[in-house]
Write a protein that holds these residues in place. Structure first.
Motif, PDB file in Angstrom:
ATOM      1  N   MET A 146       0.840  -1.204   0.000  1.00 17.67           N
ATOM      2  CA  MET A 146       0.000   0.000   0.000  1.00 17.67           C
ATOM      3  C   MET A 146       0.876   1.256   0.000  1.00 17.67           C
ATOM      4  O   MET A 146       0.577   2.243  -0.683  1.00 17.67           O
ATOM      5  CB  MET A 146      -0.912  -0.014   1.228  1.00 17.67           C
ATOM      6  CG  MET A 146      -1.855  -1.211   1.303  1.00 17.67           C
ATOM      7  SD  MET A 146      -3.192  -1.166   0.096  1.00 17.67           S
ATOM      8  CE  MET A 146      -4.265   0.048   0.851  1.00 17.67           C
ATOM      9  N   HIS A 147       1.976   1.203   0.746  1.00 17.25           N
ATOM     10  CA  HIS A 147       2.898   2.339   0.797  1.00 17.25           C
ATOM     11  C   HIS A 147       3.587   2.552  -0.552  1.00 17.25           C
ATOM     12  O   HIS A 147       3.939   3.690  -0.908  1.00 17.25           O
ATOM     13  CB  HIS A 147       3.940   2.103   1.894  1.00 17.25           C
ATOM     14  CG  HIS A 147       4.907   3.233   2.058  1.00 17.25           C
ATOM     15  ND1 HIS A 147       4.558   4.445   2.632  1.00 17.25           N
ATOM     16  CD2 HIS A 147       6.231   3.344   1.713  1.00 17.25           C
ATOM     17  CE1 HIS A 147       5.607   5.248   2.634  1.00 17.25           C
ATOM     18  NE2 HIS A 147       6.636   4.608   2.085  1.00 17.25           N
ATOM     19  N   MET A 148       3.775   1.482  -1.322  1.00 21.77           N
ATOM     20  CA  MET A 148       4.419   1.572  -2.633  1.00 21.77           C
ATOM     21  C   MET A 148       3.457   2.058  -3.714  1.00 21.77           C
ATOM     22  O   MET A 148       3.856   2.206  -4.873  1.00 21.77           O
ATOM     23  CB  MET A 148       4.991   0.208  -3.026  1.00 21.77           C
ATOM     24  CG  MET A 148       6.155  -0.251  -2.152  1.00 21.77           C
ATOM     25  SD  MET A 148       6.642  -1.981  -2.481  1.00 21.77           S
ATOM     26  CE  MET A 148       7.224  -1.868  -4.178  1.00 21.77           C
ATOM     27  N   GLY A 149       2.217   2.301  -3.362  1.00 18.36           N
ATOM     28  CA  GLY A 149       1.252   2.812  -4.329  1.00 18.36           C
ATOM     29  C   GLY A 149       0.265   1.789  -4.847  1.00 18.36           C
ATOM     30  O   GLY A 149      -0.574   2.102  -5.704  1.00 18.36           O
ATOM     31  N   TYR A 150       0.335   0.567  -4.344  1.00 18.73           N
ATOM     32  CA  TYR A 150      -0.616  -0.463  -4.763  1.00 18.73           C
ATOM     33  C   TYR A 150      -1.948  -0.281  -4.037  1.00 18.73           C
ATOM     34  O   TYR A 150      -1.998   0.199  -2.903  1.00 18.73           O
ATOM     35  CB  TYR A 150      -0.059  -1.857  -4.472  1.00 18.73           C
ATOM     36  CG  TYR A 150       0.971  -2.323  -5.476  1.00 18.73           C
ATOM     37  CD1 TYR A 150       0.585  -3.037  -6.604  1.00 18.73           C
ATOM     38  CD2 TYR A 150       2.324  -2.045  -5.294  1.00 18.73           C
ATOM     39  CE1 TYR A 150       1.527  -3.469  -7.531  1.00 18.73           C
ATOM     40  CE2 TYR A 150       3.272  -2.467  -6.214  1.00 18.73           C
ATOM     41  CZ  TYR A 150       2.865  -3.185  -7.330  1.00 18.73           C
ATOM     42  OH  TYR A 150       3.797  -3.601  -8.245  1.00 18.73           O
ATOM     43  N   GLU A 151      -3.007  -0.685  -4.704  1.00 16.88           N
ATOM     44  CA  GLU A 151      -4.346  -0.642  -4.130  1.00 16.88           C
ATOM     45  C   GLU A 151      -4.939  -2.043  -4.131  1.00 16.88           C
ATOM     46  O   GLU A 151      -4.633  -2.853  -5.009  1.00 16.88           O
ATOM     47  CB  GLU A 151      -5.249   0.291  -4.960  1.00 16.88           C
ATOM     48  CG  GLU A 151      -4.717   1.711  -5.092  1.00 16.88           C
ATOM     49  CD  GLU A 151      -5.518   2.524  -6.104  1.00 16.88           C
ATOM     50  OE1 GLU A 151      -6.406   1.915  -6.775  1.00 16.88           O
ATOM     51  OE2 GLU A 151      -5.262   3.728  -6.231  1.00 16.88           O
ATOM     52  N   LYS A 152      -5.775  -2.319  -3.151  1.00 17.30           N
ATOM     53  CA  LYS A 152      -6.426  -3.625  -3.108  1.00 17.30           C
ATOM     54  C   LYS A 152      -7.389  -3.758  -4.280  1.00 17.30           C
ATOM     55  O   LYS A 152      -8.184  -2.859  -4.553  1.00 17.30           O
ATOM     56  CB  LYS A 152      -7.167  -3.823  -1.789  1.00 17.30           C
ATOM     57  CG  LYS A 152      -6.246  -4.051  -0.604  1.00 17.30           C
ATOM     58  CD  LYS A 152      -7.029  -4.377   0.653  1.00 17.30           C
ATOM     59  CE  LYS A 152      -6.086  -4.616   1.827  1.00 17.30           C
ATOM     60  NZ  LYS A 152      -6.827  -4.933   3.074  1.00 17.30           N
ATOM     61  N   TYR A 153      -7.277  -4.895  -4.946  1.00 15.82           N
ATOM     62  CA  TYR A 153      -8.099  -5.158  -6.124  1.00 15.82           C
ATOM     63  C   TYR A 153      -9.203  -6.123  -5.734  1.00 15.82           C
ATOM     64  O   TYR A 153      -8.940  -7.240  -5.284  1.00 15.82           O
ATOM     65  CB  TYR A 153      -7.226  -5.744  -7.233  1.00 15.82           C
ATOM     66  CG  TYR A 153      -7.944  -5.997  -8.530  1.00 15.82           C
ATOM     67  CD1 TYR A 153      -8.394  -4.942  -9.317  1.00 15.82           C
ATOM     68  CD2 TYR A 153      -8.152  -7.298  -8.982  1.00 15.82           C
ATOM     69  CE1 TYR A 153      -9.041  -5.168 -10.518  1.00 15.82           C
ATOM     70  CE2 TYR A 153      -8.795  -7.532 -10.183  1.00 15.82           C
ATOM     71  CZ  TYR A 153      -9.239  -6.468 -10.944  1.00 15.82           C
ATOM     72  OH  TYR A 153      -9.883  -6.700 -12.130  1.00 15.82           O
ATOM     73  N   PHE A 164      -3.449  -7.041  -5.392  1.00 19.23           N
ATOM     74  CA  PHE A 164      -3.191  -5.601  -5.402  1.00 19.23           C
ATOM     75  C   PHE A 164      -2.948  -5.150  -6.838  1.00 19.23           C
ATOM     76  O   PHE A 164      -2.404  -5.902  -7.653  1.00 19.23           O
ATOM     77  CB  PHE A 164      -1.969  -5.261  -4.543  1.00 19.23           C
ATOM     78  CG  PHE A 164      -2.135  -5.581  -3.083  1.00 19.23           C
ATOM     79  CD1 PHE A 164      -2.532  -4.600  -2.191  1.00 19.23           C
ATOM     80  CD2 PHE A 164      -1.899  -6.858  -2.604  1.00 19.23           C
ATOM     81  CE1 PHE A 164      -2.684  -4.886  -0.843  1.00 19.23           C
ATOM     82  CE2 PHE A 164      -2.046  -7.160  -1.260  1.00 19.23           C
ATOM     83  CZ  PHE A 164      -2.441  -6.169  -0.378  1.00 19.23           C
ATOM     84  N   MET A 165      -3.340  -3.918  -7.130  1.00 20.04           N
ATOM     85  CA  MET A 165      -3.116  -3.344  -8.453  1.00 20.04           C
ATOM     86  C   MET A 165      -2.461  -1.977  -8.300  1.00 20.04           C
ATOM     87  O   MET A 165      -2.847  -1.188  -7.434  1.00 20.04           O
ATOM     88  CB  MET A 165      -4.437  -3.200  -9.209  1.00 20.04           C
ATOM     89  CG  MET A 165      -4.269  -2.638 -10.616  1.00 20.04           C
ATOM     90  SD  MET A 165      -5.844  -2.211 -11.417  1.00 20.04           S
ATOM     91  CE  MET A 165      -6.328  -0.776 -10.453  1.00 20.04           C
ATOM     92  N   HIS A 166      -1.470  -1.730  -9.143  1.00 16.50           N
ATOM     93  CA  HIS A 166      -0.826  -0.414  -9.170  1.00 16.50           C
ATOM     94  C   HIS A 166      -1.279   0.292 -10.440  1.00 16.50           C
ATOM     95  O   HIS A 166      -0.932  -0.131 -11.554  1.00 16.50           O
ATOM     96  CB  HIS A 166       0.695  -0.558  -9.157  1.00 16.50           C
ATOM     97  CG  HIS A 166       1.412   0.697  -8.799  1.00 16.50           C
ATOM     98  ND1 HIS A 166       1.293   1.867  -9.530  1.00 16.50           N
ATOM     99  CD2 HIS A 166       2.267   0.989  -7.774  1.00 16.50           C
ATOM    100  CE1 HIS A 166       2.035   2.812  -8.985  1.00 16.50           C
ATOM    101  NE2 HIS A 166       2.631   2.311  -7.910  1.00 16.50           N
ATOM    102  N   PRO A 167      -2.051   1.362 -10.331  1.00 14.64           N
ATOM    103  CA  PRO A 167      -2.604   2.019 -11.524  1.00 14.64           C
ATOM    104  C   PRO A 167      -1.551   2.636 -12.431  1.00 14.64           C
ATOM    105  O   PRO A 167      -1.813   2.863 -13.619  1.00 14.64           O
ATOM    106  CB  PRO A 167      -3.524   3.098 -10.934  1.00 14.64           C
ATOM    107  CG  PRO A 167      -3.009   3.337  -9.551  1.00 14.64           C
ATOM    108  CD  PRO A 167      -2.467   2.028  -9.082  1.00 14.64           C
ATOM    109  N   GLY A 168      -0.358   2.872 -11.908  1.00 16.03           N
ATOM    110  CA  GLY A 168       0.666   3.523 -12.717  1.00 16.03           C
ATOM    111  C   GLY A 168       1.681   2.580 -13.328  1.00 16.03           C
ATOM    112  O   GLY A 168       2.628   3.040 -13.984  1.00 16.03           O
ATOM    113  N   LEU A 169       1.518   1.284 -13.134  1.00 15.08           N
ATOM    114  CA  LEU A 169       2.487   0.316 -13.642  1.00 15.08           C
ATOM    115  C   LEU A 169       1.857  -0.592 -14.697  1.00 15.08           C
ATOM    116  O   LEU A 169       0.639  -0.755 -14.745  1.00 15.08           O
ATOM    117  CB  LEU A 169       3.041  -0.540 -12.497  1.00 15.08           C
ATOM    118  CG  LEU A 169       3.834   0.196 -11.413  1.00 15.08           C
ATOM    119  CD1 LEU A 169       4.259  -0.767 -10.319  1.00 15.08           C
ATOM    120  CD2 LEU A 169       5.053   0.899 -12.010  1.00 15.08           C
ATOM    121  N   LYS A 170       2.715  -1.175 -15.521  1.00 17.23           N
ATOM    122  CA  LYS A 170       2.269  -2.125 -16.531  1.00 17.23           C
ATOM    123  C   LYS A 170       2.645  -3.546 -16.096  1.00 17.23           C
ATOM    124  O   LYS A 170       3.391  -3.751 -15.147  1.00 17.23           O
ATOM    125  CB  LYS A 170       2.914  -1.796 -17.884  1.00 17.23           C
ATOM    126  CG  LYS A 170       2.522  -0.425 -18.440  1.00 17.23           C
ATOM    127  CD  LYS A 170       3.199  -0.175 -19.780  1.00 17.23           C
ATOM    128  CE  LYS A 170       2.807   1.190 -20.345  1.00 17.23           C
ATOM    129  NZ  LYS A 170       3.462   1.459 -21.661  1.00 17.23           N
TER     130      LYS A 170
END
Length: 321
Positions: A146-153, A164-170
């Motif tokens: 969560m601190h790295m920018g991931y959000e629970k999916y 977890f999903m990171h909206p800014g990563l591929k």
């Protein structure tokens, strides 16, 4: 002198008779005591002896199953692992690798396979699986992600893993699955060391664990089978889920020999034979083959009670996905 000899002989005879009489009385007393003891024990000895359990002779199927296990069973295989270099994905994967290793967790499975595959264009991975050894590490990594920018999916299965999903990563770092640590009879996602974790993974081509940003530990046959796109079964958590995983891998270009599929049927049969009375030995969500067949039969007839229906849904989610 003659009188003295006569007295001596007479006294000797009397002493001998006295001794013999004592011996006879002692023997009589002993016989009477033994007779009394026998009278007490006799009723108990007269009770019928319990019948000894006689094991039924093995069926021809059981004999064939035993012979197959002796020739091809995974229990005969001794796990061997080798160190191989990471060949791709180091730059984008390093933050996750370092985060996992900092807590004693490891990235394993599809993502690790993709990173160390010896082929030029390996099958890509859609997500990254991280295996924490216990619940405290699981919670610490959840906070770290969560601190790295991931959000629970919300699309993931919370009973098996948190997604977890990171909206800014591929891909492949866009989705991360934090596997719930669990230990059951045939499943171990709470391994405390790399070798234990590798031994719990099913195929040789999925037996890969990242141990640093530059290296991974893999099955001794990993590189060979990865080049051949060959599925070789090393561990079976559930024969049904293994069938689904084989189907998943074959759509990606892998192939599976008939022998490996027969291993799944043999394991299914062995587990059914090992627990014929349907006693549930493992965790609540792990059922025997007999229970599973009966459960789906009742559901097909619409005869499931509410509690059975809930259990069937749980089992379907876990085994069938």
């Amino acid at each position: 002198q003659d009188l003295s000899m006569h007295d001596f002989s007479e006294r000797l005879a009397v002493a001998t008779l006295t001794a013999l009489a004592g011996i006879l009385l002692f023997r009589k007393h002993r016989r009477n005591k033994l007779a009394q003891q026998w009278a007490v024990k006799a009723p108990a000895l007269a009770k019928p002896l319990p019948l000894l359990a006689v094991k039924a002779p093995a069926s021809s199927f059981q004999l064939a199953l035993d012979a197959f296990d002796q020739c091809h069973g995974n229990r005969l295989h001794k796990d061997r692992f080798v160190l191989v270099p990471v060949r791709r994905g180091i730059e984008e994967m390093s933050p996750l690798i370092n985060a996992a290793l900092a807590y004693g967790a490891h990235i394993a499975g599809g993502a690790a396979r993709w990173m160390v595959s010896p082929v030029a264009n390996p099958v890509p991975t859609a997500d990254i699986d991280i295996f924490p050894p216990d619940q405290s590490v699981f919670e610490a990594l959840e906070a770290t992600l969560m601190h790295m920018g991931y959000e629970k999916y919300r699309g993931g299965r919370a009973d098996m893993a948190l997604t977890f999903m990171h909206p800014g990563l591929k891909s492949p770092t866009r989705f991360v699955q934090l596997v719930v640590p669990r230990k059951e009879k045939h499943m171990n996602t709470a391994a405390t060391n790399v070798e234990e974790l590798l031994a719990s993974l099913d195929f040789t081509v999925s037996r890969a664990v990242i141990v640093s940003t530059g290296y991974a530990l893999v099955d001794v046959d990993f590189e060979r089978d990865e080049r051949l796109r060959l599925l070789r079964v090393r561990h079976i958590v559930c024969p049904i889920s293994s069938v689904r995983r084989i189907a998943k891998y074959t759509t990606k270009g892998y192939r599976c020999r008939m022998l490996e599929i027969i291993k799944l049927f043999a394991e299914w049969s062995r587990r059914a034979e090992a627990n014929p009375d349907r006693i549930q030995l493992d965790a609540p969500k792990e059922v025997t083959p007999t229970q599973l067949l009966e459960m789906f039969s009742r559901r097909a007839r619409g005869a499931l009670e509410a509690e059975d229906a809930d259990q069937a849904e749980d089992v379907s989610a876990i085994i069938l996905g």
